[in-house]
Design a protein around this motif. Structure first.
Motif, PDB file in Angstrom:
ATOM      1  N   GLU A  28     -85.676 -81.894 -15.818  1.00 18.42           N
ATOM      2  CA  GLU A  28     -86.159 -83.258 -15.593  1.00 18.42           C
ATOM      3  C   GLU A  28     -87.501 -83.490 -16.285  1.00 18.42           C
ATOM      4  O   GLU A  28     -88.449 -82.737 -16.094  1.00 18.42           O
ATOM      5  CB  GLU A  28     -86.341 -83.492 -14.086  1.00 18.42           C
TER       6      GLU A  28
ATOM      7  N   HIS B 246     -84.571 -92.040 -12.131  1.00 18.85           N
ATOM      8  CA  HIS B 246     -85.116 -93.091 -11.276  1.00 18.85           C
ATOM      9  C   HIS B 246     -86.494 -93.466 -11.777  1.00 18.85           C
ATOM     10  O   HIS B 246     -87.161 -92.656 -12.448  1.00 18.85           O
ATOM     11  CB  HIS B 246     -85.188 -92.604  -9.824  1.00 18.85           C
TER      12      HIS B 246
ATOM     13  N   ASP C 183     -93.099 -86.271 -11.425  1.00 19.55           N
ATOM     14  CA  ASP C 183     -91.846 -85.639 -11.016  1.00 19.55           C
ATOM     15  C   ASP C 183     -91.328 -84.833 -12.201  1.00 19.55           C
ATOM     16  O   ASP C 183     -91.169 -85.392 -13.293  1.00 19.55           O
ATOM     17  CB  ASP C 183     -90.846 -86.755 -10.643  1.00 19.55           C
TER      18      ASP C 183
ATOM     19  N   THR D  11     -87.429 -90.990 -14.776  1.00 18.08           N
ATOM     20  CA  THR D  11     -87.092 -89.583 -14.983  1.00 18.08           C
ATOM     21  C   THR D  11     -85.761 -89.502 -15.722  1.00 18.08           C
ATOM     22  O   THR D  11     -84.945 -90.420 -15.647  1.00 18.08           O
ATOM     23  CB  THR D  11     -86.934 -88.823 -13.654  1.00 18.08           C
TER      24      THR D  11
ATOM     25  N   GLU E  23     -82.949 -86.597 -15.612  1.00 22.24           N
ATOM     26  CA  GLU E  23     -82.753 -85.335 -14.893  1.00 22.24           C
ATOM     27  C   GLU E  23     -81.295 -84.996 -14.620  1.00 22.24           C
ATOM     28  O   GLU E  23     -80.845 -84.959 -13.478  1.00 22.24           O
ATOM     29  CB  GLU E  23     -83.531 -85.344 -13.574  1.00 22.24           C
TER      30      GLU E  23
HETATM   31 ZN    ZN Z   1     -86.636 -87.079  -9.856  1.00 18.32          ZN
END
Ligand code: ZN
Ligand code: ZN
Length: 358
Positions: free
Chosen positions: A334, A290, A226, A318, A320
């Motif tokens: 992020e 998260h 991510d 992460t 972000e």
């Molecule tokens: Zn994320």
């Protein structure tokens, strides 16, 4: 590897005073047993071999994938009914977060008398939150794939292209590079839509003189990544630069605050303070980050509403922060990060300088 996980689970069962746990959900089953199919259920007791139940469609696949620690039983009809009949009259935990009311009723109906069913959701997720070396390697590889996509993407440019076109090309390229699927629907949000944290892609063209926020992830070898970057398409306005630098400062503050023993609430607060002190607190409406692993959103959380539970080495999260100015612009940055014994290591390495692209 898997038997280590079963042993860690048994420690949790003892803490919770449970004799056994019913395990369901694709990610939990994969984590514990190696099975990647969509229909299966496992029963892990304090002693004896862990048991795995599936139906005839997965006979071959389970024989190949299932960890040797598990016995495999092929059931006719509803898995839950067959599993319930196999229970002993003990304290059996079940995942109340993913078991439906109807599922629970079926368990009760088919379990032997005096079986005590106890709500015990989140136990496997608790184990999954602390990644082992092999998992970290896989997540790092998924993150590296996305770094490569960003390199590729800035070469192609944005100006005049539709958001949808960029998103589709990105997802195609990720798959060509070995990803089985995107971790989530890719976000490509130009101009005003950058102010929507979860913008859906549209057919609108990305225009010069605006920002574009790209939030993408790839699933590689079962594990997600991510990463978000915001780009300037053509020369950015002074305001856009100012907001960008502010979000970057908040993101770095969040990264620096990450360490084992600190809570997700505290890390969120460190990054948030940078944005609040500049007067944009209202414009950062979501949590800081998260957990990421077999699923794109998993524990732990970094947010005002996270638990007080301290973060641990092996957590992958992460960081972000974003600032969203409705009707004007949005910026989010992020990185994916793994917590180490004495801090944190970034797994996302694409530059965070504000790139001015065509
Ligand atoms: Zn994320
Ligand atoms: Zn993201």
């Amino acid at each position: 590897m898997t038997s280590v996980r079963v042993e860690r689970l048994r420690e949790l069962l003892i803490e919770r005073d449970l004799d056994a746990l019913i395990v369901n959900g694709a990610a939990n089953l994969r984590y514990l047993s190696g099975f990647t199919g969509s229909s299966g259920i496992a029963l892990v007791a304090l002693d004896g071999q862990p048991r795995f139940f599936t139906d005839f469609r997965y006979k071959e696949q389970s024989a190949v994938e299932l960890d040797g620690a598990f016995t495999c039983e092929i059931l006719d009809g509803e898995l839950l009914n067959g599993l319930a009949a196999a229970l002993a009259p003990e304290r059996i935990g079940f995942d109340d977060a993913t078991t439906s009311v109807a599922g629970r009723a079926r368990l009760e109906e088919h379990a032997p008398p005096r079986t005590e069913l106890v709500a015990a959701g989140g136990l496997i997720e608790q184990l999954r939150a602390v990644k082992d070396a092999e998992e970290i390697e896989r997540i790092a590889a998924a993150a590296a794939l996305v770094d490569g996509i960003y390199e590729w993407l800035v070469q192609r440019g944005f100006a005049g292209r539709r958001e949808r076109e960029v998103a589709v090309e990105v997802e195609h390229e990720m798959r060509m590079r070995g990803s089985s699927r995107p971790s989530f629907d890719s976000i490509v949000a130009g101009g005003l839509r950058g102010a929507l944290p979860h913008a859906q892609v549209t057919d609108s063209p990305i225009v010069m003189g605006t920002l574009v926020t790209v939030d993408i992830g790839a699933v590689l070898d079962g594990y997600c990544s991510d990463c978000t970057r915001t780009f300037a398409v053509g020369e950015p306005t002074a305001q856009a630069r100012e907001i960008y630098e502010l979000v970057l400062a908040a993101q770095i503050a969040g990264l620096e605050a990450l360490a084992p023993g600190v809570s997700g609430v505290a890390v969120d607060a460190k990054a948030r303070a940078v944005i609040e002190d500049a007067g944009y607190g209202e414009c950062f409406g979501h949590g800081l980050g998260h957990g990421v692993g077999l699923e794109i959103h998993e524990p732990p959380r970094l947010s005002r509403h996270a638990s007080d539970e301290p973060l641990r080495a092996g957590n992958v999260v992460t960081v972000e922060p974003g600032i969203y100015l409705p009707g004007t612009l949005g910026v989010r940055i992020e990185d994916l990060v793994v917590l180490t014994e004495d801090g944190a290591t970034r797994l996302s390495h694409f530059t965070k300088e504000l790139l001015v692209v065509d």
